[in-house]
Design an enzyme around this catalytic site. Structure first.
Site, PDB file in Angstrom:
ATOM      1  N   ASN A  70      -8.973  -0.496   3.328  1.00  0.00           N
ATOM      2  CA  ASN A  70      -8.878  -1.018   1.901  1.00  0.00           C
ATOM      3  C   ASN A  70      -7.493  -1.817   1.675  1.00  0.00           C
ATOM      4  O   ASN A  70      -7.762  -2.455   0.480  1.00  0.00           O
ATOM      5  CB  ASN A  70      -8.809   0.341   1.091  1.00  0.00           C
ATOM      6  CG  ASN A  70      -7.534   1.250   1.107  1.00  0.00           C
ATOM      7  OD1 ASN A  70      -6.878   1.125   2.245  1.00  0.00           O
ATOM      8  ND2 ASN A  70      -7.262   1.833   0.068  1.00  0.00           N
ATOM      9  N   LYS A 116      -8.436  -4.837  -3.681  1.00  0.00           N
ATOM     10  CA  LYS A 116      -6.888  -5.067  -3.860  1.00  0.00           C
ATOM     11  C   LYS A 116      -6.616  -6.631  -3.928  1.00  0.00           C
ATOM     12  O   LYS A 116      -5.684  -6.990  -4.488  1.00  0.00           O
ATOM     13  CB  LYS A 116      -6.170  -4.450  -2.588  1.00  0.00           C
ATOM     14  CG  LYS A 116      -6.121  -2.719  -2.650  1.00  0.00           C
ATOM     15  CD  LYS A 116      -5.344  -2.040  -1.615  1.00  0.00           C
ATOM     16  CE  LYS A 116      -5.296  -0.860  -1.602  1.00  0.00           C
ATOM     17  NZ  LYS A 116      -4.294  -0.134  -0.708  1.00  0.00           N
ATOM     18  N   THR A 162      -2.586   0.393  -4.388  1.00  0.00           N
ATOM     19  CA  THR A 162      -2.988   1.708  -3.663  1.00  0.00           C
ATOM     20  C   THR A 162      -4.436   2.190  -3.912  1.00  0.00           C
ATOM     21  O   THR A 162      -5.095   1.736  -5.165  1.00  0.00           O
ATOM     22  CB  THR A 162      -2.045   2.747  -3.993  1.00  0.00           C
ATOM     23  OG1 THR A 162      -2.570   4.061  -3.417  1.00  0.00           O
ATOM     24  CG2 THR A 162      -1.972   3.012  -5.435  1.00  0.00           C
ATOM     25  N   ASP A 176      -1.961  -0.687   6.076  1.00  0.00           N
ATOM     26  CA  ASP A 176      -2.407  -0.089   7.209  1.00  0.00           C
ATOM     27  C   ASP A 176      -3.839   0.096   7.492  1.00  0.00           C
ATOM     28  O   ASP A 176      -4.555   0.318   8.609  1.00  0.00           O
ATOM     29  CB  ASP A 176      -1.645   1.154   7.492  1.00  0.00           C
ATOM     30  CG  ASP A 176      -2.315   2.192   6.557  1.00  0.00           C
ATOM     31  OD1 ASP A 176      -2.421   1.968   5.465  1.00  0.00           O
ATOM     32  OD2 ASP A 176      -2.392   3.472   7.015  1.00  0.00           O
ATOM     33  N   ASP A 224       0.676  -0.957   0.074  1.00  0.00           N
ATOM     34  CA  ASP A 224       0.063  -0.043   0.102  1.00  0.00           C
ATOM     35  C   ASP A 224       0.869   1.189   0.277  1.00  0.00           C
ATOM     36  O   ASP A 224       2.048   1.147   0.327  1.00  0.00           O
ATOM     37  CB  ASP A 224      -0.904  -0.003   1.256  1.00  0.00           C
ATOM     38  CG  ASP A 224      -1.546   1.276   1.430  1.00  0.00           C
ATOM     39  OD1 ASP A 224      -2.371   1.715   0.600  1.00  0.00           O
ATOM     40  OD2 ASP A 224      -1.725   1.776   2.886  1.00  0.00           O
ATOM     41  N   ASP A 256      -0.401   5.102   1.033  1.00  0.00           N
ATOM     42  CA  ASP A 256      -0.433   6.126   2.216  1.00  0.00           C
ATOM     43  C   ASP A 256      -0.510   5.317   3.387  1.00  0.00           C
ATOM     44  O   ASP A 256      -1.301   4.404   3.843  1.00  0.00           O
ATOM     45  CB  ASP A 256      -1.958   6.765   1.878  1.00  0.00           C
ATOM     46  CG  ASP A 256      -2.130   7.912   0.776  1.00  0.00           C
ATOM     47  OD1 ASP A 256      -1.544   9.057   0.873  1.00  0.00           O
ATOM     48  OD2 ASP A 256      -2.229   7.491  -0.375  1.00  0.00           O
TER      49      ASP A 256
END
Length: 288
Positions: A240, A214, A42, A237, A8, A10
């Site tokens: 998503n 994802k 992402t 984190d 990922d 962000d």
């Protein structure tokens, strides 16, 4: 033996300055040199990701918009899952009714109908991940970053729906009040057919076609390379990221991850401000 690493961005690969640290970039390059396939996974769109990867000297395939579009390392589209026009109109109308600021991500880039609000949202994201950053400085940094991202501005999102040459892949709605405002809206939209609603922070919700996840995208990428999922690592984190953490044989949660992600992942690494991705990669490389 790990053959694919999916990360990922962000809250994971990006640090508190919203860039890829030298330490993370170096670890990624070590993995690639060892023959491991690295792929970014992402909620961001292609035009938001490429400048960040270019600055870090990284070239890799991309799972973008939570899986709505997948690109190879040369920028060629491998698959796409747009939201159909009637549903897009319904979402836009509903969010406008709720007076939420939101952005629309399309095959022609990211669109906003309020430049000031766009900068304000990005500035607040910067201050959330780096509380010591003064808000005025965050606004300046946000405005500069916007110039790199090629954001498009439009006065009416319906024009995007009506344009036969544009596909809508994701709608992102924001609220500084977080779950209090967004959770009821999320529950409402989840009742629409063929949609999935996730989030990449407590202050947004991300609306995609149900096929844009994802986990499904990572599975498809691994299948294309004939790599078993036991040999796939995923790191994230937030909400998503859950679908890809579930399908990967090895899953890492960031130290700064939400509780649900930490409970699901098989391993824990340092935070995004402590080069957690790089540490996780090196840990696995040293095991093989």
């Amino acid at each position: 033996m790990i053959q694919i690493i999916a990360s990922d961005m962000d809250g994971t690969l990006l640090n508190d300055k919203m860039v890829i640290s030298k330490e993370n970039a170096a670890a990624i390059k070590r993995a690639q040199a060892a023959g491991v396939h690295f792929i970014v996974s992402t909620g961001r769109g292609f035009t938001e990701i490429k400048p960040l990867l270019k600055d870090a000297g990284i070239n890799c395939p991309l799972i973008t918009l939570n899986g709505a579009q997948i690109f190879d390392e040369n920028g060629r589209i491998l698959s796409s899952s747009p939201i159909h026009d009637q549903l897009s109109s319904k979402i836009i109308h509903y969010l406008k009714k709720k007076k939420l600021y939101f952005e629309v991500v399309t095959s022609k880039g990211i669109f906003s109908d309020n430049k000031a609000k766009r900068i304000e949202n990005f500035a607040e994201l910067l201050t959330n991940v780096s509380p010591e950053t003064p808000y005025k400085l965050a606004v300046t940094m946000a405005a500069a970053r916007m110039e790199l991202m090629n954001i498009n501005y439009i006065d009416n999102y319906q024009k995007l729906v009506d344009d036969n040459h544009i596909n809508i892949f994701k709608v992102v709605a924001f609220s500084n009040e977080g779950h209090k405002v967004l959770d009821p809206i999320k529950r409402e939209i989840q009742q629409y057919e063929n949609l999935i609603v996730t989030s990449s922070s407590s202050s947004n919700i991300e609306i995609n076609h149900v096929n844009a996840q994802k986990g499904a995208a990572l599975q498809a990428y691994a299948d294309k390379l004939n790599v078993p999922m036991d040999n796939v690592m995923a790191i994230g984190d937030n909400n998503n990221d859950i679908s890809m953490l579930k399908v990967a044989g090895v899953s890492y949660a960031m130290k700064n991850a939400i509780t649900e992600v930490k409970q699901l992942a098989t391993r824990l690494t340092a935070s995004n401000t402590e080069d957690g991705v790089g540490k996780a990669i090196d840990e696995l490389l040293n095991e093989d």
